[in-house]
Design a protein around this motif. Structure first.
Motif, PDB file in Angstrom:
ATOM      1  N   UNK A 169      14.281 102.111 -12.829  1.00 12.76           N
ATOM      2  CA  UNK A 169      15.037 103.133 -13.201  1.00 12.76           C
ATOM      3  C   UNK A 169      14.196 104.574 -13.337  1.00 12.76           C
ATOM      4  N   UNK A 170      13.029 104.300 -13.775  1.00 15.04           N
ATOM      5  CA  UNK A 170      12.039 105.527 -13.691  1.00 15.04           C
ATOM      6  C   UNK A 170      11.863 105.869 -12.499  1.00 15.04           C
ATOM      7  N   UNK A 171      11.705 105.118 -11.519  1.00 20.59           N
ATOM      8  CA  UNK A 171      11.528 105.573  -9.881  1.00 20.59           C
ATOM      9  C   UNK A 171      12.733 106.256  -9.398  1.00 20.59           C
ATOM     10  N   UNK A 172      14.102 105.802  -9.740  1.00 20.48           N
ATOM     11  CA  UNK A 172      15.110 106.391  -9.510  1.00 20.48           C
ATOM     12  C   UNK A 172      15.305 107.962 -10.140  1.00 20.48           C
TER      13      UNK A 172
ATOM     14  N   UNK B 163      25.169  98.307 -16.753  1.00 18.12           N
ATOM     15  CA  UNK B 163      25.438  99.202 -18.281  1.00 18.12           C
ATOM     16  C   UNK B 163      24.621 100.477 -18.196  1.00 18.12           C
ATOM     17  N   UNK B 164      23.966 100.974 -17.243  1.00 19.02           N
ATOM     18  CA  UNK B 164      23.489 102.191 -17.255  1.00 19.02           C
ATOM     19  C   UNK B 164      24.335 103.177 -16.837  1.00 19.02           C
ATOM     20  N   UNK B 165      24.132 104.639 -17.555  1.00 19.23           N
ATOM     21  CA  UNK B 165      24.698 105.720 -17.331  1.00 19.23           C
ATOM     22  C   UNK B 165      24.106 106.751 -16.153  1.00 19.23           C
ATOM     23  N   UNK B 166      22.912 106.399 -16.412  1.00 24.20           N
ATOM     24  CA  UNK B 166      21.822 107.530 -15.668  1.00 24.20           C
ATOM     25  C   UNK B 166      21.839 107.179 -14.031  1.00 24.20           C
ATOM     26  N   UNK B 167      22.118 106.235 -13.756  1.00 19.32           N
ATOM     27  CA  UNK B 167      22.094 105.889 -12.205  1.00 19.32           C
ATOM     28  C   UNK B 167      23.162 105.052 -11.692  1.00 19.32           C
ATOM     29  N   UNK B 168      23.561 105.131 -10.452  1.00 21.85           N
ATOM     30  CA  UNK B 168      24.620 104.247  -9.804  1.00 21.85           C
ATOM     31  C   UNK B 168      24.436 103.972  -8.478  1.00 21.85           C
ATOM     32  N   UNK B 169      25.043 103.174  -7.816  1.00 18.00           N
ATOM     33  CA  UNK B 169      24.909 102.813  -6.290  1.00 18.00           C
ATOM     34  C   UNK B 169      25.766 103.791  -5.688  1.00 18.00           C
TER      35      UNK B 169
END
Length: 541
Positions: free
Chosen positions: A160-163, A199-205
């Motif tokens: 997630x940090x990389x994204x 369940x993450x809100x900061x990233x998505x596909x």
């Protein structure tokens, strides 16, 4: 009686589970308590020995069970492979109960033993103790160990940090505890990882548009991004053109996980693609500016400056005018290829022949050369409308060139013929130069002041065509040098040659005087090339 055996089996299973769970809880009780930690190590060693013994006993029981199974299979050969074990056990238990009911109680104990073995086998194959994972209070399933959970959390945070391009910590309440479980609720590391990502809100596909590998923007529709690519390409393609156009840059669309901050509208993505990385640069003309000085100032060639300003006449630039010195550089460039056919000249060769009947200073054209014609087919490549390359495909000669034959003399010329270069007719002070004087009068020659009677010599070899008084020129001599040049010497006090006489370069022809329209002793010297006056200093050394 069947209910009795079933109750015994359940009681054995419940007892086994209670013992197992209590052992696990005992091992984890007071995990952070200092007094307990030391005792736990010794207790854990004892438990490990007990577990090893239990496993040995369990394997023995399994071996017994397999032997019983093999024995019973002789009685039930038509039982299917998937249900044979349960079926045989059931039939055997049923037979044992029947014997117990009707007095053959000698086999009851073995039957109860086999029932216990059967129940424990089923229990161990389906039930067990594991680590249950809870995210925000909701159970996600079971894993084998706590280290597996921590490793998955670490992976999720790193990816997630990389994204996001910055450090990231999971903003979720993740807890875990040892518990009795069903094995069909076990989740592997990848499944748990996917659950946490979901369940993450900061990233998505999303579908992302990439320009040379860099993300321009993300969108929910791949089709919309494909249509946007086509729209940008068409906007940069010349209208009514048969050109084949492609993007210079590598523009691709991929489905990938990205930060939600990269999700943009189609208009925003289009604006970025249509923008410039550098705007057009202009130069304001000041006094003394020319195309060459402007080009030198900005480190470009004069040809490039002309291409940037096709509507500006090089010799007529005005102070204050804006000259383009650098074109705008777009984010996205389009390469256009056009197949064209055009006519091109073929240069002719020049063949030289030598003749000993002509002087070395003489030459003539024996055969006039003619250029040839050929048809060229080529692909012309443009970048944003500017031609950058021309790739020839074929050449077809339509008309062959005709070579030119030039005859050059080899004979040494006489001493009094023209040498092709000039010398000064006399040395002295220049009292008036060639060009317009004050008042607008044109001075047609070069005045060289010298004392009266000083010698005047021929500037080059040739034939005297005039040697007499010549109006305002006074006493005057004209020499034809035979190569398109003639020279005139005026205001002489005395002439030393006559008309038709051959003279050599540097030969004395007259004396300085002040005859005709003259204000003092000097030689007025004129030079004509093919009958037109030129500045004498342009041919003098």
């Amino acid at each position: 009686m069947t209910k009795v055996f079933r109750k015994i089996g359940y009681d054995l299973l419940r007892l086994f589970i209670i013992i197992k769970v209590n052992i696990i809880r005992s091992l984890n009780a007071g995990e952070n308590s200092a007094p307990v930690r030391g005792a736990r190590k010794a207790f854990a060693y004892i438990i490990m020995v007990l577990i090893t013994l239990i496993r040995i006993i369990f394997r023995v029981l399994l071996a017994v069970f397999e032997a019983v199974k093999k024995f019973l299979s002789n009685f039930k050969t038509n039982i299917t492979a998937d249900h044979s074990r349960v079926k045989i056990a059931y039939d055997f238990i049923k037979e044992s109960v029947h014997e117990f009911k009707y007095g053959r109680r000698g086999r009851t104990v073995p039957a109860l033993f086999l029932v216990s073995v059967f129940v424990m086998t089923v229990s161990l194959s389906y039930f067990g103790v594991g680590v249950e994972v809870f995210v925000d209070g909701e159970s996600y399933g079971f894993v084998d160990s706590r280290d597996e959970i921590l490793a998955v959390i670490h992976e999720v945070e790193n990816e997630t940090a990389e994204y996001l391009g910055r450090p990231y910590n999971l903003n979720a309440d993740i807890t875990y505890e040892f518990a009795y479980m069903q094995r069909d609720r076990m989740v592997d590391a990848n499944a748990l990882k996917d659950l946490l990502f979901s369940g993450l809100n900061e990233i998505s596909t999303k579908y992302v548009l990439l320009l040379d590998g860099e993300v321009v923007g993300a969108h929910t529709s791949r089709t919309s991004l494909e249509l946007l690519k086509q729209k940008v390409l068409e906007s940069k393609t010349p209208e009514d053109s048969d050109m084949v156009t492609t993007f210079v840059q590598d523009i691709t669309i991929e489905e990938r996980t990205v930060a939600n901050s990269l999700i943009r509208t189609l208009d925003e993505i289009e604006a970025d693609l249509m923008a410039n990385t550098r705007e057009m640069q202009v130069h304001s003309v000041v006094k003394g500016d020319t195309f060459s000085t402007i080009a030198e100032q900005y480190g470009i060639s004069t040809q490039t400056l002309k291409k940037l300003n096709p509507d500006v006449e090089e010799t007529k630039i005005q102070i204050g005018a804006e000259i383009r010195v650098a074109a705008a550089v777009p984010v996205v460039s389009v390469k256009s290829t056009q197949n064209i056919t055009y006519i091109e000249d073929i240069a002719y060769d020049v063949e030289v022949e030598y003749s000993d009947s002509m002087y070395k200073t003489q030459s003539k054209i024996k055969q006039k050369g003619e250029v040839g014609i050929e048809e060229v087919v080529a692909d012309v490549i443009y970048i944003d409308g500017n031609e950058v390359e021309r790739v020839e495909i074929s050449r077809t000669v339509i008309q062959e060139p005709v070579k030119e034959i030039k005859v050059v003399g080899t004979k040494k010329p006489p001493a009094k013929s023209a040498t092709g270069s000039f010398r000064w007719p006399l040395s002295g002070r220049i009292s008036s130069r060639y060009g317009y004087r004050w008042g607008g009068e044109m001075h047609t020659g070069l005045d060289i002041a010298k004392a009266s009677g000083s010698p005047i010599v021929a500037a080059d070899g040739g034939t005297v065509t005039l040697a007499k008084w010549n109006g305002n020129y006074g006493r005057c001599i004209v020499i034809d040098h035979g190569n398109g040049y003639t020279t005139l010497y005026a205001h002489c006090s005395k002439l030393l040659v006559s008309r038709g006489q051959k003279v050599a370069k540097g030969e004395k022809i007259a004396l300085v005087g002040s005859t005709g329209r003259s204000t003092g002793p000097h030689c007025h010297f004129e030079v004509r090339r093919n009958g037109k006056l030129i500045n004498p200093t342009s041919v003098l050394p």
